[in-house]
Design a protein around this motif. Structure first.
Motif, PDB file in Angstrom:
ATOM      1  N   ALA A 144       0.847  -1.194   0.000  1.00 43.84           N
ATOM      2  CA  ALA A 144       0.000   0.000   0.000  1.00 43.84           C
ATOM      3  C   ALA A 144       0.883   1.245   0.000  1.00 43.84           C
ATOM      4  O   ALA A 144       2.059   1.188   0.354  1.00 43.84           O
ATOM      5  CB  ALA A 144      -0.933   0.002   1.213  1.00 43.84           C
ATOM      6  N   ARG A 145       0.296   2.384  -0.382  1.00 43.31           N
ATOM      7  CA  ARG A 145       1.056   3.615  -0.522  1.00 43.31           C
ATOM      8  C   ARG A 145       0.809   4.558   0.663  1.00 43.31           C
ATOM      9  O   ARG A 145      -0.307   4.643   1.169  1.00 43.31           O
ATOM     10  CB  ARG A 145       0.668   4.325  -1.817  1.00 43.31           C
ATOM     11  N   TRP A 146       1.858   5.238   1.041  1.00 44.12           N
ATOM     12  CA  TRP A 146       1.821   6.249   2.100  1.00 44.12           C
ATOM     13  C   TRP A 146       2.838   7.328   1.753  1.00 44.12           C
ATOM     14  O   TRP A 146       3.784   7.080   1.001  1.00 44.12           O
ATOM     15  CB  TRP A 146       2.171   5.617   3.450  1.00 44.12           C
ATOM     16  N   TYR A 147       2.640   8.532   2.275  1.00 43.88           N
ATOM     17  CA  TYR A 147       3.640   9.579   2.096  1.00 43.88           C
ATOM     18  C   TYR A 147       3.906  10.284   3.418  1.00 43.88           C
ATOM     19  O   TYR A 147       3.051  10.318   4.314  1.00 43.88           O
ATOM     20  CB  TYR A 147       3.201  10.608   1.042  1.00 43.88           C
ATOM     21  N   GLY A 148       5.105  10.839   3.543  1.00 39.85           N
ATOM     22  CA  GLY A 148       5.437  11.683   4.679  1.00 39.85           C
ATOM     23  C   GLY A 148       4.947  13.097   4.426  1.00 39.85           C
ATOM     24  O   GLY A 148       5.227  13.686   3.373  1.00 39.85           O
ATOM     25  N   ALA A 149       4.199  13.632   5.362  1.00 37.11           N
ATOM     26  CA  ALA A 149       3.598  14.962   5.174  1.00 37.11           C
ATOM     27  C   ALA A 149       4.662  16.054   5.202  1.00 37.11           C
ATOM     28  O   ALA A 149       5.691  15.941   5.868  1.00 37.11           O
ATOM     29  CB  ALA A 149       2.558  15.227   6.250  1.00 37.11           C
ATOM     30  N   ILE A 150       4.392  17.126   4.480  1.00 40.54           N
ATOM     31  CA  ILE A 150       5.207  18.333   4.520  1.00 40.54           C
ATOM     32  C   ILE A 150       4.413  19.385   5.291  1.00 40.54           C
ATOM     33  O   ILE A 150       3.311  19.761   4.883  1.00 40.54           O
ATOM     34  CB  ILE A 150       5.533  18.846   3.104  1.00 40.54           C
ATOM     35  N   ASP A 151       4.957  19.801   6.422  1.00 44.08           N
ATOM     36  CA  ASP A 151       4.251  20.735   7.298  1.00 44.08           C
ATOM     37  C   ASP A 151       4.452  22.158   6.790  1.00 44.08           C
ATOM     38  O   ASP A 151       5.563  22.696   6.823  1.00 44.08           O
ATOM     39  CB  ASP A 151       4.773  20.604   8.729  1.00 44.08           C
ATOM     40  N   ARG A 305       2.965  25.598  -3.754  1.00 44.40           N
ATOM     41  CA  ARG A 305       2.524  25.459  -2.363  1.00 44.40           C
ATOM     42  C   ARG A 305       1.099  24.905  -2.300  1.00 44.40           C
ATOM     43  O   ARG A 305       0.773  24.135  -1.397  1.00 44.40           O
ATOM     44  CB  ARG A 305       2.626  26.813  -1.643  1.00 44.40           C
ATOM     45  N   ARG A 306       0.280  25.303  -3.259  1.00 43.98           N
ATOM     46  CA  ARG A 306      -1.092  24.793  -3.290  1.00 43.98           C
ATOM     47  C   ARG A 306      -1.098  23.272  -3.463  1.00 43.98           C
ATOM     48  O   ARG A 306      -1.930  22.570  -2.876  1.00 43.98           O
ATOM     49  CB  ARG A 306      -1.875  25.450  -4.426  1.00 43.98           C
ATOM     50  N   TYR A 307      -0.184  22.790  -4.319  1.00 45.11           N
ATOM     51  CA  TYR A 307      -0.104  21.345  -4.535  1.00 45.11           C
ATOM     52  C   TYR A 307       0.242  20.636  -3.229  1.00 45.11           C
ATOM     53  O   TYR A 307      -0.366  19.615  -2.874  1.00 45.11           O
ATOM     54  CB  TYR A 307       0.953  21.037  -5.601  1.00 45.11           C
ATOM     55  N   VAL A 308       1.233  21.144  -2.502  1.00 47.68           N
ATOM     56  CA  VAL A 308       1.647  20.511  -1.249  1.00 47.68           C
ATOM     57  C   VAL A 308       0.508  20.530  -0.237  1.00 47.68           C
ATOM     58  O   VAL A 308       0.249  19.536   0.457  1.00 47.68           O
ATOM     59  CB  VAL A 308       2.890  21.220  -0.677  1.00 47.68           C
ATOM     60  N   GLU A 309      -0.179  21.647  -0.153  1.00 51.03           N
ATOM     61  CA  GLU A 309      -1.296  21.761   0.786  1.00 51.03           C
ATOM     62  C   GLU A 309      -2.372  20.726   0.491  1.00 51.03           C
ATOM     63  O   GLU A 309      -2.982  20.157   1.404  1.00 51.03           O
ATOM     64  CB  GLU A 309      -1.886  23.174   0.704  1.00 51.03           C
ATOM     65  N   ARG A 310      -2.581  20.457  -0.778  1.00 47.19           N
ATOM     66  CA  ARG A 310      -3.637  19.535  -1.188  1.00 47.19           C
ATOM     67  C   ARG A 310      -3.192  18.076  -1.142  1.00 47.19           C
ATOM     68  O   ARG A 310      -3.964  17.195  -0.728  1.00 47.19           O
ATOM     69  CB  ARG A 310      -4.070  19.900  -2.608  1.00 47.19           C
ATOM     70  N   GLY A 316      -3.937  13.828   5.300  1.00 42.46           N
ATOM     71  CA  GLY A 316      -3.895  12.720   4.347  1.00 42.46           C
ATOM     72  C   GLY A 316      -2.908  11.652   4.748  1.00 42.46           C
ATOM     73  O   GLY A 316      -3.158  10.449   4.588  1.00 42.46           O
ATOM     74  N   SER A 317      -1.752  12.060   5.272  1.00 40.15           N
ATOM     75  CA  SER A 317      -0.734  11.097   5.696  1.00 40.15           C
ATOM     76  C   SER A 317      -1.259  10.209   6.816  1.00 40.15           C
ATOM     77  O   SER A 317      -1.096   8.976   6.780  1.00 40.15           O
ATOM     78  CB  SER A 317       0.524  11.843   6.144  1.00 40.15           C
ATOM     79  N   ALA A 318      -1.884  10.812   7.823  1.00 41.37           N
ATOM     80  CA  ALA A 318      -2.438  10.033   8.932  1.00 41.37           C
ATOM     81  C   ALA A 318      -3.548   9.101   8.447  1.00 41.37           C
ATOM     82  O   ALA A 318      -3.634   7.943   8.874  1.00 41.37           O
ATOM     83  CB  ALA A 318      -2.971  10.970  10.008  1.00 41.37           C
ATOM     84  N   ARG A 319      -4.382   9.599   7.548  1.00 46.22           N
ATOM     85  CA  ARG A 319      -5.480   8.767   7.035  1.00 46.22           C
ATOM     86  C   ARG A 319      -4.944   7.524   6.330  1.00 46.22           C
ATOM     87  O   ARG A 319      -5.426   6.407   6.562  1.00 46.22           O
ATOM     88  CB  ARG A 319      -6.346   9.581   6.075  1.00 46.22           C
ATOM     89  N   LEU A 320      -3.938   7.697   5.464  1.00 46.49           N
ATOM     90  CA  LEU A 320      -3.380   6.558   4.735  1.00 46.49           C
ATOM     91  C   LEU A 320      -2.773   5.530   5.686  1.00 46.49           C
ATOM     92  O   LEU A 320      -2.954   4.320   5.514  1.00 46.49           O
ATOM     93  CB  LEU A 320      -2.326   7.037   3.738  1.00 46.49           C
ATOM     94  N   TYR A 321      -2.047   6.005   6.694  1.00 47.93           N
ATOM     95  CA  TYR A 321      -1.410   5.075   7.626  1.00 47.93           C
ATOM     96  C   TYR A 321      -2.450   4.347   8.475  1.00 47.93           C
ATOM     97  O   TYR A 321      -2.386   3.125   8.647  1.00 47.93           O
ATOM     98  CB  TYR A 321      -0.419   5.800   8.528  1.00 47.93           C
ATOM     99  N   LEU A 322      -3.410   5.090   8.989  1.00 43.01           N
ATOM    100  CA  LEU A 322      -4.401   4.487   9.880  1.00 43.01           C
ATOM    101  C   LEU A 322      -5.317   3.522   9.140  1.00 43.01           C
ATOM    102  O   LEU A 322      -5.809   2.550   9.739  1.00 43.01           O
ATOM    103  CB  LEU A 322      -5.213   5.579  10.576  1.00 43.01           C
ATOM    104  N   GLU A 323      -5.565   3.764   7.860  1.00 45.77           N
ATOM    105  CA  GLU A 323      -6.359   2.818   7.079  1.00 45.77           C
ATOM    106  C   GLU A 323      -5.703   1.441   7.089  1.00 45.77           C
ATOM    107  O   GLU A 323      -6.375   0.418   7.253  1.00 45.77           O
ATOM    108  CB  GLU A 323      -6.505   3.310   5.634  1.00 45.77           C
ATOM    109  N   GLN A 324      -4.388   1.411   6.911  1.00 50.73           N
ATOM    110  CA  GLN A 324      -3.681   0.139   6.892  1.00 50.73           C
ATOM    111  C   GLN A 324      -3.508  -0.435   8.295  1.00 50.73           C
ATOM    112  O   GLN A 324      -3.671  -1.639   8.513  1.00 50.73           O
ATOM    113  CB  GLN A 324      -2.304   0.318   6.228  1.00 50.73           C
ATOM    114  N   TYR A 325      -3.203   0.419   9.257  1.00 46.73           N
ATOM    115  CA  TYR A 325      -2.980  -0.029  10.631  1.00 46.73           C
ATOM    116  C   TYR A 325      -4.267  -0.598  11.232  1.00 46.73           C
ATOM    117  O   TYR A 325      -4.269  -1.686  11.827  1.00 46.73           O
ATOM    118  CB  TYR A 325      -2.479   1.146  11.464  1.00 46.73           C
ATOM    119  N   ARG A 326      -5.364   0.115  11.062  1.00 41.39           N
ATOM    120  CA  ARG A 326      -6.629  -0.321  11.663  1.00 41.39           C
ATOM    121  C   ARG A 326      -7.208  -1.535  10.959  1.00 41.39           C
ATOM    122  O   ARG A 326      -8.029  -2.253  11.545  1.00 41.39           O
ATOM    123  CB  ARG A 326      -7.612   0.842  11.667  1.00 41.39           C
TER     124      ARG A 326
END
Length: 595
Positions: A144-151, A305-310, A316-326
């Protein structure tokens, strides 16, 4: 008490490899704090950046994150764990918990082709689309795919600041520099010189983060030179700072080690998260100048910057990880809602009648299943053996075998209703099988013992169908110098509904767990010495000894040479395990009450 589902257990390890001499990683680990102090900063690997980003995303999502707590994971073997970082974390990994692997780990699935065959490893995270395409043929749906968020708060918009650098050249050419430096880097710098553009060259691995931030504030754009990226945090930090990027994107995986794993051309990208609003991409020297002119012409139109925000947000990062973890939680928790934990083993809080009903339901489902009966010896072995813990964590039904476990459950404040040992269960279950017309297979005991047990059982229970008996030679490790595979095939050929397995512990539990899918749809019950009892080969302890917790003493008197070490040397450790459980429960109670 089981952990709440909003608790995430993470384990992280930085890469540690010998560089110059065998064992020098230990010396480097010792001097690393001093080096960091002298350098005035802290060097963090890409694995470390991913890990910190993951923790931050999960915490922003309101999740409790616990890091590197082996004790807590061991006490909750059905609760998932996330393994992040270098592949060294897998060396000697002995926790039974269902695991979500990544991000990080491996460059190519051929480095560990059988990784996901370990029953503990359920999901494998990659950080971009081209890596997902690379790993999915080997790891299948587990990938599955996940990304590290850019704050964005860490990388503010710099567009309106005064700029004195037209192009920040980010040089991350790692391989074949003797080719790409004259072919790509020097012509690009010459192109900038000819147009009177100011630039700074930043070499990957030779700068501090504060220096990079300062240069982004001063730069109007970035030229990003890198063979490929699995995420590309540096260029994404530029995008977050609203600095458009002109990226070399050859379209192929150029790692010189790829020949070790594949001869095929592997599609890849240096900017796996990118769109037209971020900047422009070029394939190589041939199309660099034309693309660069278009990039510079449209510089003010880009909105990276708009691309990164979206596309690279913490949400989104937390959602992707938690989908797989849960996804690793529901099945485990569904069958463990009424269990008591003693040491690392969970035991179903059921009576004998309820156990029979549960097994009847398993047989009716035609999906197979495993039934274990833990006693003191099992708890001690599970504390020591990762493989045994895994087998127990996957058991469909776990029944209390022995009064000491029953008494321990009362001390722990979660009393089990009654003792349901393998020998308590055996005859009532055989009687149920006779009434329901189930096909029964008996395996275990010495030569001819299972056959004699089958003969006696069919005479006591009219209508009982014993469709096979066996006395295979089973040895650990399974499947190497024993008859495990042949024994499984003999069971499959007989097509039973119920398999009574009497190899003794831990062989019977490990065998059932290893071959549970091959044995299905039959339900496999680990029954210990019950086949010997049924055959009249061994006498069971009298009821008074069993009810007073002295069955072990009776068996020791019968077979002292075989059982003395188990009962007199190994099993006293159970008191330490129980004491540790009591301390944990007391600490949890104090925390919950605020005392």
């Amino acid at each position: 008490m089981p952990l709440p589902p909003d608790t995430v257990l993470l384990f992280y390890q930085e890469p540690e490899r010998d560089r110059f001499l065998p064992g020098d990683r230990h010396l480097r680990r010792a001097v690393r704090p001093l080096v960091r102090r002298l350098r005035g900063g802290q060097s963090v690997s890409g694995f470390g950046v991913w890990f910190r980003s993951l923790v931050k995303s999960l915490q922003k999502a309101g999740v409790k994150v616990v890091v590197n707590d082996r004790r807590l994971a061991l006490r909750n073997p059905d609760h998932p764990v996330g393994l992040v970082g270098a592949p060294e974390i897998l060396e000697g990994w002995d926790l039974p918990n269902p695991a979500l692997l990544g991000p990080g780990m491996f460059d190519h699935p051929s480095q560990r082709p059988h990784l996901m065959k370990d029953p503990r490893f359920r999901r494998y995270l990659v950080t971009c689309a081209w890596m997902e395409d690379l790993f999915t043929p080997a790891y299948g749906e587990a990938c599955a795919r996940w990304y590290g968020a850019i704050d964005l708060a860490d990388w503010p918009d710099t567009r309106r600041l005064a700029k004195d650098v037209d192009v920040l050249v980010y040089d991350k050419i790692r391989w074949s520099r003797d080719r790409y430096e004259p072919e790509l880097l020097k012509p690009a710098l010459r192109f900038l010189d000819e147009r009177g553009l100011t630039y700074r060259v930043l070499a990957y691995g030779h700068y501090q983060q504060d220096e990079y931030r300062a240069l982004l504030r001063r730069s109007r754009s970035m030229l990003f030179l890198c063979e490929h990226e699995t995420q590309g945090l540096a260029y994404q930090e530029a995008l977050a700072s609203n600095v458009p990027v002109l990226a070399w994107d050859s379209g192929e995986w150029l790692d010189p080690r790829r020949g070790e794993w594949t001869e095929a051309v592997v599609p890849a990208s240096s900017v796996p998260y990118f769109s037209e609003e971020c900047g422009r991409r070029f394939r190589g020297a041939d199309d660099f100048e034309q693309t660069a002119r278009e990039f510079l012409r449209d510089l003010e139109r880009f909105q990276p910057r708009r691309y990164v925000e979206r596309e690279l947000s913490h949400v989104g990062s937390a959602r992707l990880y938690l989908e797989q973890y849960r996804a690793l939680l529901p099945q485990q928790r569904a069958r463990r809602t009424n269990r008591t934990r003693v040491g690392p083993i969970e035991i179903d809080s059921v009576t004998l009648q309820e156990a029979l009903e549960a097994i009847e339901g398993m047989v009716a489902s035609r999906k197979g299943g495993s039934v274990f009966t833990p006693n003191v010896d099992h708890v001690v072995n599970a504390e020591r053996s990762p493989e045994f813990r895994v087998a127990y964590s996957e058991a469909d039904l776990s029944l209390v075998d022995g009064m000491p476990i029953l008494w321990a459950s009362r001390l722990l404040g979660e009393p089990l209703p009654e003792k349901v040992s393998g020998s308590d269960l055996f005859e009532p279950l055989i009687a149920l099988a006779a009434r329901r017309g189930w096909r029964v297979f008996l395996t275990g005991g010495g030569e001819g013992v299972a056959h004699e047990a089958g003969r006696r059982l069919t005479s006591r229970h009219p209508g009982l169908q014993v469709v096979g008996t066996d006395a295979p030679r089973i040895a650990l490790p399974l499947g190497q110098a024993d008859q495990s595979e042949a024994a499984v095939q003999r069971v499959r050929d007989a097509q039973p509904d119920l398999v009574m397995v009497g190899f003794g512990s831990p062989k019977q539990e490990l065998w059932i767990h290893r071959y549970r899918h091959a044995l299905a749809p039959a339900v496999a019950v680990a029954c210990g010495a019950s086949i010997d009892f049924a055959a009249g080969k061994v006498r069971r302890a009298p009821a008074w000894a069993s009810s007073h917790g002295l069955e072990w003493a009776y068996r020791l008197a019968q077979e002292p040479r075989r059982l003395w070490r188990r009962y007199l040397v190994n099993d006293p450790r159970f008191l330490l395990i129980l004491g540790s459980d009591l301390v944990d429960r007391a600490s949890a109670w104090r925390s919950s009450t605020g005392l």
